[in-house]
Design a protein around this motif. Structure first.
Motif, PDB file in Angstrom:
ATOM      1  N   THR A  11      -1.133   4.181  -6.557  1.00 39.59           N
ATOM      2  CA  THR A  11      -1.825   4.113  -5.257  1.00 39.59           C
ATOM      3  C   THR A  11      -3.191   3.452  -5.444  1.00 39.59           C
ATOM      4  OG1 THR A  11      -2.439   6.430  -5.622  1.00 39.59           O
ATOM      5  CG2 THR A  11      -0.640   5.998  -4.079  1.00 39.59           C
ATOM      6  N   GLY A  12      -3.138   2.193  -5.917  1.00 37.99           N
ATOM      7  CA  GLY A  12      -4.337   1.359  -5.961  1.00 37.99           C
ATOM      8  C   GLY A  12      -4.342   0.482  -4.719  1.00 37.99           C
ATOM      9  N   TYR A  13      -4.874  -0.724  -4.865  1.00 43.50           N
ATOM     10  CA  TYR A  13      -4.988  -1.665  -3.741  1.00 43.50           C
ATOM     11  C   TYR A  13      -3.678  -1.805  -2.958  1.00 43.50           C
ATOM     12  CZ  TYR A  13      -5.259  -6.396  -1.664  1.00 43.50           C
ATOM     13  OH  TYR A  13      -5.200  -7.484  -0.835  1.00 43.50           O
ATOM     14  N   PHE A  34       2.241   9.418  -7.181  1.00 41.73           N
ATOM     15  CA  PHE A  34       1.775   9.548  -8.563  1.00 41.73           C
ATOM     16  C   PHE A  34       0.875   8.374  -8.896  1.00 41.73           C
ATOM     17  CE2 PHE A  34       1.943   8.082 -12.935  1.00 41.73           C
ATOM     18  CZ  PHE A  34       1.345   9.173 -13.556  1.00 41.73           C
ATOM     19  N   ALA A  69       4.286   0.626  -7.071  1.00 45.26           N
ATOM     20  CA  ALA A  69       3.158  -0.313  -6.957  1.00 45.26           C
ATOM     21  C   ALA A  69       2.150  -0.053  -8.069  1.00 45.26           C
ATOM     22  CB  ALA A  69       2.506  -0.199  -5.586  1.00 45.26           C
ATOM     23  N   SER A  70       2.687   0.285  -9.243  1.00 43.81           N
ATOM     24  CA  SER A  70       1.855   0.452 -10.433  1.00 43.81           C
ATOM     25  C   SER A  70       1.567  -0.947 -10.994  1.00 43.81           C
ATOM     26  CB  SER A  70       2.604   1.315 -11.456  1.00 43.81           C
ATOM     27  OG  SER A  70       3.958   0.896 -11.532  1.00 43.81           O
ATOM     28  N   HIS A 175       2.291 -12.973 -12.486  1.00 41.44           N
ATOM     29  CA  HIS A 175       1.558 -12.254 -11.447  1.00 41.44           C
ATOM     30  C   HIS A 175       1.700 -12.947 -10.092  1.00 41.44           C
ATOM     31  CE1 HIS A 175      -1.088  -9.100 -10.171  1.00 41.44           C
ATOM     32  NE2 HIS A 175      -1.858  -9.978  -9.558  1.00 41.44           N
ATOM     33  N   GLY A 298      -7.240  -8.035  -5.572  1.00 38.91           N
ATOM     34  CA  GLY A 298      -7.682  -6.757  -5.029  1.00 38.91           C
ATOM     35  C   GLY A 298      -7.825  -5.739  -6.147  1.00 38.91           C
ATOM     36  N   PRO A 300      -8.431  -1.038  -6.548  1.00 39.53           N
ATOM     37  CA  PRO A 300      -8.229   0.171  -5.747  1.00 39.53           C
ATOM     38  C   PRO A 300      -9.289   0.406  -4.657  1.00 39.53           C
ATOM     39  CG  PRO A 300      -7.760   0.639  -8.042  1.00 39.53           C
ATOM     40  CD  PRO A 300      -8.323  -0.752  -8.009  1.00 39.53           C
TER      41      PRO A 300
END
Ligand SMILES: NC(=O)c1ccc[n+]([C@@H]2O[C@H](COP(=O)([O-])OP(=O)(O)OC[C@H]3O[C@@H](n4cnc5c(N)ncnc54)[C@H](O)[C@@H]3O)[C@@H](O)[C@H]2O)c1
Length: 374
Positions: A11-13, A34, A69-70, A175, A298, A300
């Motif tokens: 749960t970052g950006y 998580f 979304a890690s 990426h 981006g 977090p």
């Protein structure tokens, strides 16, 4: 319609952006999240429970689907764990950093009979959908060549993000797999590939170790080709996908947002995003970011811009629709079973081998070893 219950890993950006879009949907609830560092605030925002581990999250029997979304290096483990626990999965791009990991993820989702959707959000851009429709209806004739460019200049950053480290993010090619994937969605999977480049202007402790200049040639056989440029060593930033056919051409302009069609008797411009406001938002951001072009990242603490929120909303709405029993549409079929994303990584792996060995590489050198059908 019954409620669909979600777990989010990371749960970052982007995990937050996806999570907020899910939270806003009818009949959707985020049950659990998580993240080793940033779980608490978002869990509280949406009324979810922070879990201690990925396995704890995936083992919960009150979750229908897991959103991964890690960071890029940390996708394979939660995707496999989720599938083994019978959950559907949505995984951010790049789904993994090697074809071997992709194959494990695909196999786990297939064995469980679950959806494995890749977060290749470019496919939800109005302009990309329009380009594909114009190709499908024959407006462009046979597609001979695509040219995709995603470049800019990286200045010294206050901290070196994981996104700049080859082992953690894969570097620009992995990426920013979006453009390679879109090109393959138009041309089919590449057969032979070549990549030149290296880290030519960003060495030292203030920078990551990714290659900052990558020049790519894809050969699809049958006299069909593509070239791509990626990197952060370009003082003249560009971001576009050009599609050249025998009857016409399309320029998907991701910088001065819009889509341009040119045939001998037709010249037309279309929106790239849902609205003029979203296109203007994108154009203004690119104009204002002083040369870093499409290679801004981006973290977090940042929030997704309007144009990106728009395509995220459409993407998660589509995934939520599948979770709610709606059928997979042909347009997005290869995105929902992991095959398009895996084909993109197979090509990226072949390109990495090409750069390392200084030779043209057949993609079957990567895929053949594992006998994984795509
Ligand atoms: N589709 C797109 O356009 C798009 C845009 C941005 C990011 N992404 C993708 O989203 C993913 C996350 O990127 P981001 O921008 O949110 O990065 P970020 O650095 O902002 O957030 C990553 C989060 O993952 C957490 N994390 C670290 N190790 C973890 C682990 N082992 N398991 C679970 N969580 C862990 C971190 O604490 C952090 O909160 C990446 O795969 C990235 O490529 C996609």
């Amino acid at each position: 319609m019954s409620e669909i219950r979600y777990g989010i890993v990371g749960t970052g950006y982007f995990g937050i952006a996806l999570g907020r879009a899910i939270h806003a949907l009818p009949n959707a609830r985020i049950v659990s999240v998580f993240d080793p560092d940033h779980a608490a605030a978002f869990a509280q925002e949406v009324g979810a429970r922070p879990e201690k581990s990925i396995d704890d999250l995936c083992a919960r029997d009150d979750i229908d689907a897991v959103i991964v979304a890690s960071p890029n290096w940390a996708h394979a483990q939660p995707v496999v764990a989720a599938a083994k626990n019978g959950k559907h999965v949505f995984c951010e791009k790049p789904i993994a950093l090697t074809f071997a990991d992709c194959a494990k993820m695909l196999n786990a989702a297939e064995a469980a009979g679950r959806i494995f959707m890749a977060g290749h959000v470019m496919h939800f851009m109005n302009g990309v959908r329009k380009a594909k429709a114009l190709i499908a209806d024959g407006t462009l004739g046979d597609i001979l060549y695509c040219r995709a460019v995603r470049t800019g200049w990286e200045e010294i950053q206050p901290d070196v993000s994981w996104k700049k480290k080859r082992e953690l993010s894969g570097g620009h090619l992995y990426h920013h797999i979006h453009e390679l994937d879109v090109v393959q969605s138009i041309m089919g999977p590449a057969k032979e590939v070549f990549m030149a480049g290296g880290n030519v202007a960003h060495t030292g402790p203030q920078f990551g170790d990714e290659d900052d200049l990558l020049l790519i040639t894809l050969d699809f056989g049958n006299d069909r080709f593509a070239t791509l440029e990626y990197g952060s060593a370009f003082r003249w930033p560009e971001h576009s996908v050009l599609i050249q056919g025998t009857k016409g051409a399309i320029f998907i302009d991701l910088q001065n947002a819009g889509l341009e069609l040119k045939t001998p008797d037709r010249q037309e411009r279309f929106l790239l995003h849902r609205t003029q406001q979203e296109d203007d938002n994108r154009t203004e951001i690119y104009a204002g970011n002083k040369g870093s072009g499409a290679i801004v990242y981006g973290n977090p603490t940042t929030t997704a811009p309007l144009w990106l929120q728009g395509i995220i909303e459409m993407e998660v709405e589509y995934f939520h629709g599948l979770m709610s029993g709606e059928p997979i549409t042909e347009e997005f079929a290869a995105l929902t079973n992991g095959t398009a994303a895996t084909a993109a990584i197979a090509t990226a792996d072949a390109l990495s081998l090409s750069l390392k060995d200084g030779r043209k590489v057949s993609v079957s050198e990567i895929t053949g070893n594992l006998h994984r059908e795509l």
